[in-house]
Motif scaffolding. Structure first.
Motif, PDB file in Angstrom:
ATOM      1  N   SER A  85       0.831  -1.431   0.137  1.00 34.44           N
ATOM      2  CA  SER A  85       0.134  -0.007  -0.087  1.00 34.44           C
ATOM      3  C   SER A  85       0.843   1.519  -0.018  1.00 34.44           C
ATOM      4  O   SER A  85       1.974   1.351   0.348  1.00 34.44           O
ATOM      5  CB  SER A  85      -0.938  -0.004   1.183  1.00 34.44           C
ATOM      6  OG  SER A  85      -1.679  -1.020   1.307  1.00 34.44           O
ATOM      7  N   PHE A  86       0.380   2.408  -0.578  1.00 32.16           N
ATOM      8  CA  PHE A  86       1.107   3.793  -0.407  1.00 32.16           C
ATOM      9  C   PHE A  86       0.021   4.693  -0.248  1.00 32.16           C
ATOM     10  O   PHE A  86      -1.131   4.415  -0.587  1.00 32.16           O
ATOM     11  CB  PHE A  86       1.792   3.931  -1.554  1.00 32.16           C
ATOM     12  CG  PHE A  86       1.148   3.774  -3.029  1.00 32.16           C
ATOM     13  CD1 PHE A  86       0.457   5.246  -3.614  1.00 32.16           C
ATOM     14  CD2 PHE A  86       1.288   2.789  -3.670  1.00 32.16           C
ATOM     15  CE1 PHE A  86      -0.060   4.781  -4.525  1.00 32.16           C
ATOM     16  CE2 PHE A  86       0.187   2.869  -4.823  1.00 32.16           C
ATOM     17  CZ  PHE A  86      -0.077   3.865  -5.429  1.00 32.16           C
ATOM     18  N   GLU A  87       0.154   5.952   0.288  1.00 30.50           N
ATOM     19  CA  GLU A  87      -0.540   7.034   0.365  1.00 30.50           C
ATOM     20  C   GLU A  87      -0.876   7.875  -0.813  1.00 30.50           C
ATOM     21  O   GLU A  87       0.391   8.289  -1.424  1.00 30.50           O
ATOM     22  CB  GLU A  87      -0.159   7.864   1.463  1.00 30.50           C
ATOM     23  CG  GLU A  87      -1.226   8.916   2.080  1.00 30.50           C
ATOM     24  CD  GLU A  87      -0.540   9.859   3.001  1.00 30.50           C
ATOM     25  OE1 GLU A  87      -1.449  10.572   3.496  1.00 30.50           O
ATOM     26  OE2 GLU A  87       0.649   9.593   3.484  1.00 30.50           O
ATOM     27  N   ALA A  88      -1.822   8.325  -1.108  1.00 33.96           N
ATOM     28  CA  ALA A  88      -2.146   9.218  -2.103  1.00 33.96           C
ATOM     29  C   ALA A  88      -2.441  10.467  -1.614  1.00 33.96           C
ATOM     30  O   ALA A  88      -3.477  10.619  -0.869  1.00 33.96           O
ATOM     31  CB  ALA A  88      -3.654   8.714  -2.915  1.00 33.96           C
ATOM     32  N   LEU A  89      -1.585  11.337  -1.685  1.00 31.36           N
ATOM     33  CA  LEU A  89      -1.827  12.640  -0.997  1.00 31.36           C
ATOM     34  C   LEU A  89      -2.909  13.697  -1.852  1.00 31.36           C
ATOM     35  O   LEU A  89      -3.148  13.472  -3.240  1.00 31.36           O
ATOM     36  CB  LEU A  89      -0.383  13.501  -0.968  1.00 31.36           C
ATOM     37  CG  LEU A  89       0.681  12.965  -0.511  1.00 31.36           C
ATOM     38  CD1 LEU A  89       1.726  13.739  -0.603  1.00 31.36           C
ATOM     39  CD2 LEU A  89       0.227  12.534   1.176  1.00 31.36           C
ATOM     40  N   ASP A  90      -3.351  14.440  -1.237  1.00 32.52           N
ATOM     41  CA  ASP A  90      -4.499  15.406  -1.897  1.00 32.52           C
ATOM     42  C   ASP A  90      -3.962  16.453  -2.689  1.00 32.52           C
ATOM     43  O   ASP A  90      -4.470  17.323  -3.375  1.00 32.52           O
ATOM     44  CB  ASP A  90      -5.431  16.030  -0.994  1.00 32.52           C
ATOM     45  CG  ASP A  90      -4.805  16.848   0.226  1.00 32.52           C
ATOM     46  OD1 ASP A  90      -3.694  17.373  -0.093  1.00 32.52           O
ATOM     47  OD2 ASP A  90      -5.374  17.388   1.064  1.00 32.52           O
ATOM     48  N   THR A  91      -2.394  16.565  -2.987  1.00 31.26           N
ATOM     49  CA  THR A  91      -1.711  17.309  -4.027  1.00 31.26           C
ATOM     50  C   THR A  91      -1.139  16.524  -4.938  1.00 31.26           C
ATOM     51  O   THR A  91      -0.635  17.148  -5.896  1.00 31.26           O
ATOM     52  CB  THR A  91      -0.743  18.268  -3.111  1.00 31.26           C
ATOM     53  OG1 THR A  91       0.131  17.240  -2.564  1.00 31.26           O
ATOM     54  CG2 THR A  91      -1.191  19.141  -2.120  1.00 31.26           C
ATOM     55  N   ASP A  92      -1.334  15.286  -5.000  1.00 32.80           N
ATOM     56  CA  ASP A  92      -0.651  14.302  -6.143  1.00 32.80           C
ATOM     57  C   ASP A  92      -1.394  14.665  -7.402  1.00 32.80           C
ATOM     58  O   ASP A  92      -2.732  14.820  -7.400  1.00 32.80           O
ATOM     59  CB  ASP A  92      -0.759  13.000  -5.757  1.00 32.80           C
ATOM     60  CG  ASP A  92       0.272  12.767  -4.680  1.00 32.80           C
ATOM     61  OD1 ASP A  92       1.379  13.207  -4.594  1.00 32.80           O
ATOM     62  OD2 ASP A  92       0.244  11.690  -3.794  1.00 32.80           O
ATOM     63  N   TYR A  93      -0.711  14.522  -8.433  1.00 34.82           N
ATOM     64  CA  TYR A  93      -1.360  14.285  -9.891  1.00 34.82           C
ATOM     65  C   TYR A  93      -1.346  13.036 -10.305  1.00 34.82           C
ATOM     66  O   TYR A  93      -0.625  12.245  -9.873  1.00 34.82           O
ATOM     67  CB  TYR A  93      -0.887  15.420 -10.836  1.00 34.82           C
ATOM     68  CG  TYR A  93      -1.110  16.705 -10.760  1.00 34.82           C
ATOM     69  CD1 TYR A  93      -2.112  17.380 -11.565  1.00 34.82           C
ATOM     70  CD2 TYR A  93      -0.989  17.752  -9.427  1.00 34.82           C
ATOM     71  CE1 TYR A  93      -2.375  18.758 -11.332  1.00 34.82           C
ATOM     72  CE2 TYR A  93      -1.275  18.943  -9.410  1.00 34.82           C
ATOM     73  CZ  TYR A  93      -2.085  19.601 -10.558  1.00 34.82           C
ATOM     74  OH  TYR A  93      -2.693  20.836 -10.192  1.00 34.82           O
ATOM     75  N   ALA A  94      -1.930  12.695 -11.382  1.00 37.73           N
ATOM     76  CA  ALA A  94      -1.785  11.186 -11.950  1.00 37.73           C
ATOM     77  C   ALA A  94      -0.374  10.868 -12.141  1.00 37.73           C
ATOM     78  O   ALA A  94      -0.031   9.632 -11.803  1.00 37.73           O
ATOM     79  CB  ALA A  94      -2.457  11.315 -13.259  1.00 37.73           C
ATOM     80  N   GLU A  95       0.614  11.590 -12.652  1.00 38.82           N
ATOM     81  CA  GLU A  95       1.954  11.262 -13.060  1.00 38.82           C
ATOM     82  C   GLU A  95       2.485  10.711 -11.434  1.00 38.82           C
ATOM     83  O   GLU A  95       3.303  10.125 -11.419  1.00 38.82           O
ATOM     84  CB  GLU A  95       2.597  12.096 -13.532  1.00 38.82           C
ATOM     85  CG  GLU A  95       2.742  13.457 -12.941  1.00 38.82           C
ATOM     86  CD  GLU A  95       3.475  14.705 -13.995  1.00 38.82           C
ATOM     87  OE1 GLU A  95       3.939  14.129 -15.016  1.00 38.82           O
ATOM     88  OE2 GLU A  95       3.701  15.577 -13.637  1.00 38.82           O
ATOM     89  N   ASP A  96       2.120  11.465 -10.527  1.00 37.81           N
ATOM     90  CA  ASP A  96       2.743  11.291  -9.120  1.00 37.81           C
ATOM     91  C   ASP A  96       2.068   9.976  -8.729  1.00 37.81           C
ATOM     92  O   ASP A  96       2.965   9.208  -8.062  1.00 37.81           O
ATOM     93  CB  ASP A  96       2.123  12.429  -8.063  1.00 37.81           C
ATOM     94  CG  ASP A  96       2.653  13.795  -8.307  1.00 37.81           C
ATOM     95  OD1 ASP A  96       3.840  13.895  -8.867  1.00 37.81           O
ATOM     96  OD2 ASP A  96       2.087  14.725  -8.336  1.00 37.81           O
ATOM     97  N   ILE A  97       1.051   9.412  -8.577  1.00 36.77           N
ATOM     98  CA  ILE A  97       0.511   8.281  -8.445  1.00 36.77           C
ATOM     99  C   ILE A  97       0.971   7.262  -9.243  1.00 36.77           C
ATOM    100  O   ILE A  97       1.621   6.174  -8.645  1.00 36.77           O
ATOM    101  CB  ILE A  97      -1.178   8.317  -8.421  1.00 36.77           C
ATOM    102  CG1 ILE A  97      -1.745   9.157  -7.504  1.00 36.77           C
ATOM    103  CG2 ILE A  97      -1.539   6.791  -8.335  1.00 36.77           C
ATOM    104  CD1 ILE A  97      -1.619   8.711  -6.240  1.00 36.77           C
ATOM    105  N   ILE A  98       1.185   7.280 -10.412  1.00 32.64           N
ATOM    106  CA  ILE A  98       1.916   6.509 -11.304  1.00 32.64           C
ATOM    107  C   ILE A  98       3.423   6.111 -10.884  1.00 32.64           C
ATOM    108  O   ILE A  98       3.898   5.058 -10.854  1.00 32.64           O
ATOM    109  CB  ILE A  98       1.924   6.825 -12.712  1.00 32.64           C
ATOM    110  CG1 ILE A  98       0.515   6.849 -13.403  1.00 32.64           C
ATOM    111  CG2 ILE A  98       2.852   6.125 -13.718  1.00 32.64           C
ATOM    112  CD1 ILE A  98       0.324   7.447 -14.647  1.00 32.64           C
TER     113      ILE A  98
END
Length: 301
Positions: free
Chosen positions: A155-168
């Motif tokens: 698992s990893f955290e998705a921040l509320d400032t992340d964009y699609a490329e950050d998640i990828i």
């Protein structure tokens, strides 16, 4: 369960997660018998497309293109390789019989959510929209959708400032962590698969490029989140302005501005601040069909 050591592996894929898996298979000296990459001829609507055949050939593995994974030609190509495990990573097409039964041990799938939560399509966007937890999950495939026993999960955290490329990027890092544990086990003849709790399963519906259309009556947070969730390499959030389509890739929330939804309330260093149902957003990065002339009072459709 105990399996044969150094099983013969084939990999099928089309995107960044596929390439990341290939590199890890190579790094761990796995017995790679074949690489199948989605043909560039049918890649137009594949976000983050990677030519896996080209990468496979560069590393010295037998490689080929395919258009439909369940075509008889694919089955025959892999049947001759006498594979033990088929990795299917980064492919929206569902694997069906007889291909599903070809590998002697089984088929390994991948999904970027914390299964059993978030089965289905469009996972990156749904993660950024807060609809499902993020993870790199490898599992044994069955005839269901992302429903087979789990081989490894990070698992990893998705921040509320992340964009699609950050998640990828985070997905690729999590893939590395899972495969650094899983692949040595496979090479040593061990396969540990834990059944999913199907009662806890949730499902994600398919997303289409048109779902990126901005509704300016939404709050500034909702508009900002949609822009993040559909940004590159995804098709992008979009709106109509001055008779042309504008695709918006980056933005900032500007809650101090209030006005009519869709109307430009300010222009900062050439970039428009557009009012939402509550608050506003500053459009930082965009592409358009023609040069844009942003002025206070002009409106986005």
């Amino acid at each position: 369960m105990t399996i044969k050591k150094n099983p013969k592996i084939a990999l099928v894929g089309s995107v960044n997660s596929s390439l990341r898996t290939l590199k890890k298979l190579h790094e761990h000296n796995c017995s790679i018998s074949a690489i199948l990459g989605l043909s560039p001829d049918v890649s137009n609507n594949v976000s983050g497309y990677v030519d896996l055949k080209l990468e496979g050939e560069r590393l010295g593995y037998p490689s080929a293109y395919f258009t439909k994974i369940n075509d008889l030609s694919v089955f025959e190509f892999l049947r001759k390789k006498e594979i033990d495990l088929l990795f299917v990573v980064g492919l929206s097409q569902m694997v069906r019989e007889p291909l599903l039964s070809l590998a002697s041990i089984g088929n390994v799938g991948f999904h970027p959510t914390k299964l059993p939560q978030g089965r289905g399509r469009g996972a990156v966007a749904w993660i950024l929209l807060g609809k499902t937890p993020a993870a790199a999950t490898f599992f044994l495939m069955d005839e269901g959708m992302d429903s087979g026993p789990i081989l490894g999960q990070k698992s990893f955290e998705a921040l509320d400032t992340d964009y699609a490329e950050d998640i990828i990027h985070k997905i690729k890092c999590a893939i590395d962590e899972v495969l650094d544990e899983l692949l040595p086990q496979l090479n040593n003849g061990a396969l540990i698969a834990l059944p999913q709790d199907h009662e806890k399963a949730t499902f994600l519906g398919v997303r289409k490029p048109k779902d990126g259309m901005i509704d300016w009556s939404k709050t500034d947070r909702e508009v900002y989140d949609l822009i993040r969730a559909t940004s590159t390499p995804l098709p992008g959030a979009f709106s109509e302005f001055d008779g042309s389509t504008i695709r918006i890739w980056r933005s900032q929330i500007k809650p101090q501005y209030t006005g009519v939804p869709g109307r430009i309330v300010a222009v900062i260093d050439g970039s428009p601040v557009v009012c939402c149902g509550r608050g506003s957003v500053l459009i930082e990065k965009y592409t358009s069909e023609k040069e844009m002339n942003f002025r206070i009072g002009k409106e986005f459709a």
